[in-house]
Design an enzyme around this catalytic site. Structure first.
Site, PDB file in Angstrom:
ATOM      1  N   GLU A   1       0.823  -1.203   0.000  1.00 50.30           N
ATOM      2  CA  GLU A   1       0.000   0.000   0.000  1.00 50.30           C
ATOM      3  C   GLU A   1       0.861   1.259   0.000  1.00 50.30           C
ATOM      4  O   GLU A   1       0.518   2.268  -0.629  1.00 50.30           O
ATOM      5  CB  GLU A   1      -0.929  -0.007   1.216  1.00 50.30           C
ATOM      6  CG  GLU A   1      -2.062   1.011   1.092  1.00 50.30           C
ATOM      7  CD  GLU A   1      -3.193   0.778   2.096  1.00 50.30           C
ATOM      8  OE1 GLU A   1      -3.290  -0.349   2.646  1.00 50.30           O
ATOM      9  OE2 GLU A   1      -3.970   1.716   2.339  1.00 50.30           O
TER      10      GLU A   1
ATOM     11  N   GLU B   1       1.968   1.759  -3.422  1.00 50.60           N
ATOM     12  CA  GLU B   1       0.822   2.209  -4.203  1.00 50.60           C
ATOM     13  C   GLU B   1       0.599   3.696  -3.973  1.00 50.60           C
ATOM     14  O   GLU B   1       0.332   4.464  -4.902  1.00 50.60           O
ATOM     15  CB  GLU B   1      -0.414   1.405  -3.772  1.00 50.60           C
ATOM     16  CG  GLU B   1      -1.666   1.698  -4.594  1.00 50.60           C
ATOM     17  CD  GLU B   1      -2.919   1.057  -3.984  1.00 50.60           C
ATOM     18  OE1 GLU B   1      -2.812   0.453  -2.893  1.00 50.60           O
ATOM     19  OE2 GLU B   1      -3.991   1.165  -4.579  1.00 50.60           O
TER      20      GLU B   1
ATOM     21  N   CYS C   1      -8.093  -1.997   4.776  1.00 53.41           N
ATOM     22  CA  CYS C   1      -7.901  -3.219   5.556  1.00 53.41           C
ATOM     23  C   CYS C   1      -9.068  -3.542   6.459  1.00 53.41           C
ATOM     24  O   CYS C   1      -9.180  -4.651   6.966  1.00 53.41           O
ATOM     25  CB  CYS C   1      -6.614  -3.122   6.385  1.00 53.41           C
ATOM     26  SG  CYS C   1      -6.429  -1.531   7.155  1.00 53.41           S
TER      27      CYS C   1
ATOM     28  N   SER D   1      -7.442   1.794  -1.744  1.00 45.61           N
ATOM     29  CA  SER D   1      -6.223   1.033  -2.026  1.00 45.61           C
ATOM     30  C   SER D   1      -6.633  -0.353  -2.492  1.00 45.61           C
ATOM     31  O   SER D   1      -7.556  -0.951  -1.943  1.00 45.61           O
ATOM     32  CB  SER D   1      -5.387   0.926  -0.752  1.00 45.61           C
ATOM     33  OG  SER D   1      -4.458  -0.125  -0.877  1.00 45.61           O
TER      34      SER D   1
ATOM     35  N   LYS E   1     -14.530  -9.826   9.787  1.00 43.75           N
ATOM     36  CA  LYS E   1     -13.527 -10.668   9.129  1.00 43.75           C
ATOM     37  C   LYS E   1     -14.116 -12.000   8.712  1.00 43.75           C
ATOM     38  O   LYS E   1     -13.627 -12.652   7.790  1.00 43.75           O
ATOM     39  CB  LYS E   1     -12.319 -10.881  10.060  1.00 43.75           C
ATOM     40  CG  LYS E   1     -11.476  -9.631  10.281  1.00 43.75           C
ATOM     41  CD  LYS E   1     -10.653  -9.275   9.067  1.00 43.75           C
ATOM     42  CE  LYS E   1      -9.883  -7.975   9.261  1.00 43.75           C
ATOM     43  NZ  LYS E   1      -9.244  -7.514   8.034  1.00 43.75           N
TER      44      LYS E   1
ATOM     45  N   GLU F   1     -15.291 -11.271   5.471  1.00 45.43           N
ATOM     46  CA  GLU F   1     -14.246 -10.945   4.504  1.00 45.43           C
ATOM     47  C   GLU F   1     -13.671 -12.191   3.823  1.00 45.43           C
ATOM     48  O   GLU F   1     -13.246 -12.126   2.689  1.00 45.43           O
ATOM     49  CB  GLU F   1     -13.123 -10.160   5.183  1.00 45.43           C
ATOM     50  CG  GLU F   1     -12.198  -9.476   4.181  1.00 45.43           C
ATOM     51  CD  GLU F   1     -11.015  -8.795   4.840  1.00 45.43           C
ATOM     52  OE1 GLU F   1     -10.538  -9.322   5.867  1.00 45.43           O
ATOM     53  OE2 GLU F   1     -10.582  -7.760   4.347  1.00 45.43           O
TER      54      GLU F   1
ATOM     55  N   GLU G   1     -14.163 -12.871  -5.221  1.00 47.45           N
ATOM     56  CA  GLU G   1     -13.325 -13.900  -5.839  1.00 47.45           C
ATOM     57  C   GLU G   1     -11.865 -13.831  -5.436  1.00 47.45           C
ATOM     58  O   GLU G   1     -11.206 -14.846  -5.261  1.00 47.45           O
ATOM     59  CB  GLU G   1     -13.413 -13.759  -7.348  1.00 47.45           C
ATOM     60  CG  GLU G   1     -14.042 -14.952  -8.031  1.00 47.45           C
ATOM     61  CD  GLU G   1     -13.948 -14.815  -9.529  1.00 47.45           C
ATOM     62  OE1 GLU G   1     -14.919 -14.323 -10.124  1.00 47.45           O
ATOM     63  OE2 GLU G   1     -12.883 -15.170 -10.083  1.00 47.45           O
TER      64      GLU G   1
ATOM     65  N   CYS H   1      -9.134  -1.299  15.809  1.00 44.19           N
ATOM     66  CA  CYS H   1      -9.436  -2.724  16.011  1.00 44.19           C
ATOM     67  C   CYS H   1      -9.398  -3.147  17.474  1.00 44.19           C
ATOM     68  O   CYS H   1     -10.032  -4.127  17.847  1.00 44.19           O
ATOM     69  CB  CYS H   1      -8.464  -3.592  15.221  1.00 44.19           C
ATOM     70  SG  CYS H   1      -8.390  -3.128  13.493  1.00 44.19           S
TER      71      CYS H   1
END
Lengths: 133, 582, 592
Positions: free
Chosen positions: B280, B283, B300, B320, B359, B362, B367, B510
């Site tokens: 990231e 990026e 994230c 991102s 999560k 997630e 795909e 978190c």
């Protein structure tokens, strides 16, 4: 209708007060007031109203005006009709169905006789125009 | 500021104006019982448990919602008050299933605690529980309306704190229940699975989808090579389930416990957090210097990506493309680690332990979550579920020796560990972005401006003359204002107010996740946060690009950051989703 | 040609039963004998409502009111009053203790229409008629002659208290809002009248909508607000139409909207419709509803007067309270506070319903006793059976028993006997009404309307209802009474809003005054009033002569029997409607 100034309002009030207290001012001998609150309508005031208009046309009564108003409080005797003419006492009729409405026109307005069995008393005094004013 | 003087049970108290009777009482050791009250929320004043009397009035007041007035004489406990509270509690219990022994909150339930404190021995009123089916449609969060005591916390959290509005009161009177609007299922609603509802629920009415049995099965069947990764926020909160202080770093004990439970390989999501920073960070520098879409927004947090895919699709280009650390580690486990350990990917079972309920969603989000050819992460369990597994396995957690993780995907830098707090991803990224832009390392790697509990933090970072404007938001409800700021600039054709934005759905980041041990308040969040920063300071390496295992993985496997292989395995894309599926 | 005189003779049930018919015949005979058929019309009327003084004879046009007239008096009435024009003094109504005939008749003066002053006088759809009756003269006075402080002082001095039920001093409430600084303030009218059987507010809104509009503008001028909302329940479509029309007409005249009467005071009013929730009559739930949220109350303090609609200071008053404002300003606080009692000034409109003769809306000064209301204005108990209780305050009130008939009605006195004024519902019961059934009915209502936010009301209400339901089905236990008391205490003290806090009033009140009736339901398994269907059985006894009258009225055809033979009721099919019992003229049906 345009917006009123203070003077406009006062003049309108005075004019209207006069016309409402003088029964003859508009060439009318008197008026009939029918209670058209929800309770009156539910009890059939519209039917009585229509019958009254119809009968008045039939017998040629043109000098009485008909008005609508709210609830008088005599809910148990709806539809209620108040009749006030210059030449007879001011009375309140209750339980006015179609038949009675026509009788009021024929007997009271034309025949100058009160309609028996349907008279009720006005339940309270008027605080704006106490009796006599 | 002038203080207000009053009396509570005859004890004089002086407090600031605006203090509630409840808080004023705490100051003199008077504990007024509450049920629906939660420090995170405005008082909802529903349950009727916290009633107190004020001398001179025949009515009872709600201590949680009434602010003190000068000269007030409050009585918190007298026979009538106690009787009224007891009746209210008994009535509440009379509409509750009361099958504690089979409930996920057995031993950790506010209704149980209250019943115990009140000394309830019988419930005189007719027992009446409305039969309502359970909603487990999201696979992350389970709604069990029969246990709901209508405290309203979940709905208020979802509306006022998170601004998601997936839960609302529907029905009236004793048919009232909490469900998505129009009574659709959670899956059909805007729910972003952040789990904050479950973190605030006092009873067992809304909770994480327990997948511990899946994990047990995989381990016991013995056919699969079982791999586990633990998130940064887990290590500073797991201790709370075993009586330790919040913020106590129990990383070593966690590794030991996981091995004893039966995992074949114990990795650490902090490693892949470092990996995320490399991808990231590169990026970002590429976009920043090459005129790419600004601002870049972190991805994230799966609740955040879900929110964006539903409510803010105009920001899809900004996100991102880097996957979250959980997913990156899963992909690496089934490719890089598989290669190294000579275990076939299809024989590998990857479990993640997360402070997060989203999560769970997630792992099969789209795909690209199966970049290895198989589902990269097989199952994600929460901190709470791991605590239960540790207890079931007969492990005396506090007395475990500290062990190390398996290094390949387990060694991490301080930058990786701070992913667990709000501002941490930003700080980690800045530490490496500085290097990427200037080719030099920072003297002081601490970025204090992005730390702290303020809802939206913004700063202008000076990278040797290059100004980078950043913003950090946490708690979903705070995000809309920030997005609107960017939209306004965008619509007016002005330069973007920020270059880089970090968003975490949960308050505090978190560490305050929806899957963490119950009872989090700002005080506890602060302690967990302090634990994380302490872990950072103690780390050998403080920056992701200094993590030797990171250097190794690129050299031996991935090649270049943002390269072809990295792109295939470590990046994802986004789609528009319906706010309401019905 | 009109008659010279009209003799109105009360033909109500009470007067007729008291030789009214004979009186009519006697008068008719005397009129004929005096040859006055074309000059005097004899008219039968409906009940004057003054049944204790019947038979009543009223003479028009001079309005003489004769009471306790006997057939023997007919001759004197005709010969003295009709022929010679001399009133028959001894028959004229006198106030008790007076020596001379009184011009003022208690029946008239028991009712004093302030709130209802224009109802049944004006056409509410013509603004000019309202204006002619001193309409918009109060806002005139406020804008051009008084300062906001003056108006506030007048309202305070008048002693007007909120008519929605709580009775909070209106002037004080306005004072709080006036004294709170804010960039925006609001005036709200609570027209969500939800008490079952209450329709006072509806009648005012249908019959005199401008009075409310004018009052709200006056409040806006006083406290510094220029925006008002009328929150009206959607079940009042006629009132909504009349209000919308009134607003339109007032705006056209510049009596509402920008720069009223050319001053720099602007006030606008908008309607907001309710959606079928009684709880939205609670002020904080009402404000939540206007804001577009679910109608659930929030704790007070802070009170809406200080922090209300959208967090701004808001004056929220009931329709009836508003209707009083223009009159207070025009006739003065001294005049207003001269009416009523020490603590409760002015009048109150009641919806008098139930087992009285004259069911309707009455407006009486505070301090009128229940006895006067029931027996004089209401015309007494319709069935002639003894008065059992009167329920005031709707589902939030309690029962007033015969021992309290002479209580002067005001806020404090009603509370002290375990009831409350409420919004003005008054339901009169006789011995055919089952107290337990009535209590259950009220609980059914509150349970249905509970918003569900707080546990005491949501859970406690339903639990109490279920207990009462079991009582009416003969499944009660004496221990249940203690449960009712415990839950009632918790509801009263720990409910979040007035709905829950007062929902147990009917229970506590009836438990106190009718413990025997509860005991009979629980222990004896009977309903003394014969109302609770599950506990009554109709059986035909041996007095039956087989007239078949009962079988013919049975709606489910469950009475078998041949003509002239004793009939039998099929208990399994019987729905306990009681039609057979009411029809049988031979006392052959037992109700147990």
């Amino acid at each position: 209708m345009s917006k009123l100034t203070l003077d406009d309002l006062r003049k309108l009030r005075d004019d209207k007060k006069k016309s409402m207290s003088q029964r003859d001012s508009e060439g009318k001998r008197g008026e009939i007031i029918i209670g058209m609150g929800t309770c009156g309508i539910a009890a059939g005031a519209k039917v009585a109203f229509d019958a009254m208009l119809d009968e008045m046309e039939k017998v040629g009564v043109t000098d009485i005006s008909i008005k609508q108003t709210g609830c008088m409080g005599l809910c148990f005797s709806e539809p209620t009709v108040e009749v006030s003419t210059s030449d007879m006492p001011h009375v309140v009729y209750g339980n006015v169905d179609e038949e009675t409405a026509r009788r009021i026109v024929r007997d009271h307005l034309v025949g100058k006789a009160l309609v028996s069995d349907h008279i009720f008393d006005k339940p309270s005094i008027d605080i704006i125009n106490p009796a006599g004013n | 500021m002038k203080l207000i003087e009053l009396e509570i049970n005859g004890i004089p108290v002086s407090v600031e104006a605006g203090t509630t009777i409840l808080d004023a009482a705490k100051q003199v050791g008077v504990k007024i019982p509450t049920l629906c009250y939660h420090a995170d929320l405005e008082p909802w004043a529903a349950c009727g448990i916290c009633v107190v009397k004020a001398e001179g009035s025949p009515k009872m007041l709600r201590a949680c919602a009434t602010t003190v007035a000068p000269g007030m004489k409050i009585i918190t406990h007298d026979p009538e008050i106690v009787q009224v509270r007891r009746t209210v509690l008994e009535l509440t219990l009379s509409t509750h299933p009361n099958d504690c022994l089979k409930c996920g909150r057995n031993g950790n339930c506010e209704l149980q605690t209250l019943s115990e404190e009140f000394g309830i021995r019988e419930i005189p009123y007719e027992h009446r529980v409305n039969e309502i089916p359970i909603d487990n449609t999201t696979g992350s969060i389970v709604l069990n309306p029969e246990k709901c005591i209508k405290c309203g916390r979940c709905a208020k959290v979802c509306q006022d704190m998170q601004n998601v509005w997936a839960l609302e009161f529907i029905g009236r009177g004793d048919d009232t229940r909490i469900a998505p609007a129009a009574d659709v299922t959670l899956e059909e609603s805007p729910c972003i699975k952040c789990g904050q509802c479950s973190a605030h629920c006092p009873v067992g009415a809304i909770y994480e989808n327990d997948q511990t049995q899946t994990v047990w099965n995989a381990i016991r069947e013995g056919e699969k090579h079982c791999v586990v990764q633990i998130a940064p926020a887990v290590r500073v909160a797991i201790g709370e389930a075993f009586g330790m202080e919040p913020g106590e770093i129990m990383t070593g004990q966690l590794y030991a416990a996981l091995r004893r439970i039966g995992f074949d390989a114990v990795f650490d999501t902090n490693f892949s957090a470092d990996l995320t920073i490399i991808e990231e960070g590169n990026e970002f520098v590429k976009r920043f210097t090459g005129g790419g879409v600004m601002p870049q927004i972190t991805s994230c947090c799966p609740s955040w990506t879900d929110y964006m895919e539903k409510y803010a699709t105009d920001f899809i280009p900004n996100f991102s493309s880097a996957k979250s650390p959980q997913q990156m580690l899963g992909a690496m486990a089934k490719t890089y680690y598989a290669e190294q350990s000579k275990v076939e990917a299809e024989d590998m079972f990857v479990v993640s332990v997360m402070p997060c309920t989203a999560k769970k969603f997630e792992v099969s989000r789209c795909e690209s979550m199966g970049a290895s050819g198989f589902q990269d992460v097989d199952v994600s369990i929460t901190t709470r579920e791991l605590a239960r597994m540790i207890k079931q396995a007969g492990i005396d957690f506090n007395r475990l020796p500290e062990e190390e993780a398996d290094h390949l995907l387990g060694d991490y830098s301080g930058a990786g560990t701070i992913f667990g707090v709000t501002g941490g991803v930003m700080e980690a990224a800045l530490r490496s972005a500085y290097f990427l832009i200037t080719k030099e390392d920072l003297e002081d790697v601490n970025f204090m401006e992005v730390r702290g509990m303020e809802g939206v933090k913004s700063a202008e970072i000076d990278i040797k003359g290059t100004k980078v404007r950043v913003a950090v938001a946490h708690q979903m409800g705070n995000v809309e204002a920030l997005l609107n700021e960017i939209r306004a600039a965008r619509d007016a054709g002005e330069e973007t107010p920020y270059h880089f934005i970090e968003v975490m759905a949960c308050r505090g980041g978190c560490i305050g996740g929806g899957g963490q041990p119950h009872g989090a308040t700002d005080e506890i969040r602060a302690k967990r946060t302090a634990g994380i920063y302490s872990d950072d300071e103690k780390s050998v390496q403080r920056c992701s690009h200094h993590n030797p295992m990171i250097t190794k993985i690129y050299k031996e496997f991935l090649g270049e950051p943002l390269g072809h292989k990295a792109h295939e395995l470590l990046h994802t894309d986004y789609q528009e989703r319906e706010v309401y599926k019905k | 040609m009109a008659y010279k005189n009209y003799i109105l003779i009360c033909a109500g049930t009470a007067c007729e039963s008291n030789k009214g018919i004979a009186l009519y015949d006697a008068l008719e005979k005397e009129i004929k004998a005096a040859g006055l058929e074309s000059e005097v019309q004899l008219v039968k009327t409906g009940c004057f409502g003054f049944c204790s003084e019947g038979p009543i004879v009223k003479i028009l046009p001079d309005e003489s009111f004769y009471v306790r007239v006997k057939p023997e008096d007919a001759k004197e009435i005709i010969s003295e009053h009709m022929v010679k024009g001399r009133k028959v003094e001894r028959l004229l109504y006198k106030e008790i203790g007076a020596e001379k005939a009184s011009e003022e008749i208690g029946f008239y003066h028991k009712q004093f229409r302030i709130v209802l002053r224009n109802c049944a006088v004006i056409n509410p759809e013509i603004i000019d008629e309202y204006i002619a009756r001193d309409g918009y003269a109060a806002i005139e006075k406020a804008l051009f002659e008084l300062t906001p402080d003056d108006v506030l002082q007048e309202i305070k001095d008048s002693g007007l208290r909120g008519r929605g039920g709580a009775g909070f001093p209106t002037g004080m409430k306005w004072g709080f809002t006036k004294g709170t600084d804010a960039d925006q303030k609001y005036i709200v009218c609570n027209a969500d009248e939800g008490d079952p059987g209450a329709y006072m507010d509806r009648s005012v809104l249908e019959g005199d909508p401008h009075s409310v509009l004018e009052a709200m503008s006056i409040a806006g001028y006083t406290v510094g607000a220029n925006k008002g909302f009328i929150y009206i329940r959607a079940e009042y479509p006629l009132a909504i139409d009349r209000l919308n029309l009134a607003i339109k007409q007032a705006k056209e005249y510049g009596l509402l909207g920008d720069n009223i009467l050319g001053t720099d005071f602007s006030f606008d009013i908008e309607l907001r419709l309710g959606a079928g929730a009684f709880v939205c009559g609670e002020e904080t739930a009402l404000l939540a509803s206007i804001e577009g949220n679910r109608g659930m109350p929030i704790p007070r303090p802070p009170f809406p007067a200080v922090k209300g609609l959208w967090g701004k200071p808001t004056v929220i008053n009931n329709v009836e309270t508003w209707a009083n404002i223009p009159v207070i300003l025009l006739k003065g606080s001294k005049w207003f506070s001269s009416i009523g009692t020490e603590t409760s000034k002015g009048t109150k409109v009641f919806a008098l319903t139930g087992k009285v003769n004259n069911i309707g809306l009455i407006e009486v000064p505070m301090g009128t006793t229940l006895r006067e209301i029931i027996y004089e204005v209401g015309g007494g108990i319709a069935s002639g059976k003894p008065f059992k209780a009167a329920q005031t305050g709707g589902p939030s009130g309690g029962c007033i028993t015969p021992q309290f008939l002479d209580t002067p009605i005001d806020y404090e006195s009603l509370q002290s006997i375990g009831s409350m004024m409420g919004s003005g519902g008054m339901i009169v019961m006789d011995e055919d009404d089952c107290i337990v059934d009535v209590t259950k009915f009220y609980l059914e209502f509150t349970v249905d309307e509970s918003c569900g936010k707080c546990a005491p009301c949501r859970i406690g209400g339903r639990t109490c209802y279920n207990i009462l339901d079991r009582f009416t089905k003969g499944q009660g236990k004496m221990e249940d009474l203690q449960q009712l008391k415990d839950i009632s205490l918790a509801m009263r003290k720990a409910s979040l809003c007035g709905l829950g806090q007062t929902a147990s009033n009917p229970i506590m009140s009836t438990l106190k005054y009718f413990p025997e009736e509860y005991r009979a339901h629980i222990e004896d398994n009977t309903c003394p009033a014969g109302k609770c269907k599950d506990m009554i059985t109709f059986t035909i006894n041996d007095k039956c002569i087989g007239c078949t009258a009962c079988a013919r009225v049975c709606p489910v055809n469950c009475i078998e029997g041949k003509v002239k033979e004793a009939h039998v009721i099929d208990q399994a099919a019987c729905i306990k409607c009681g039609q057979c019992f009411n029809t049988c003229k031979f006392d052959a049906i037992d109700r147990v």
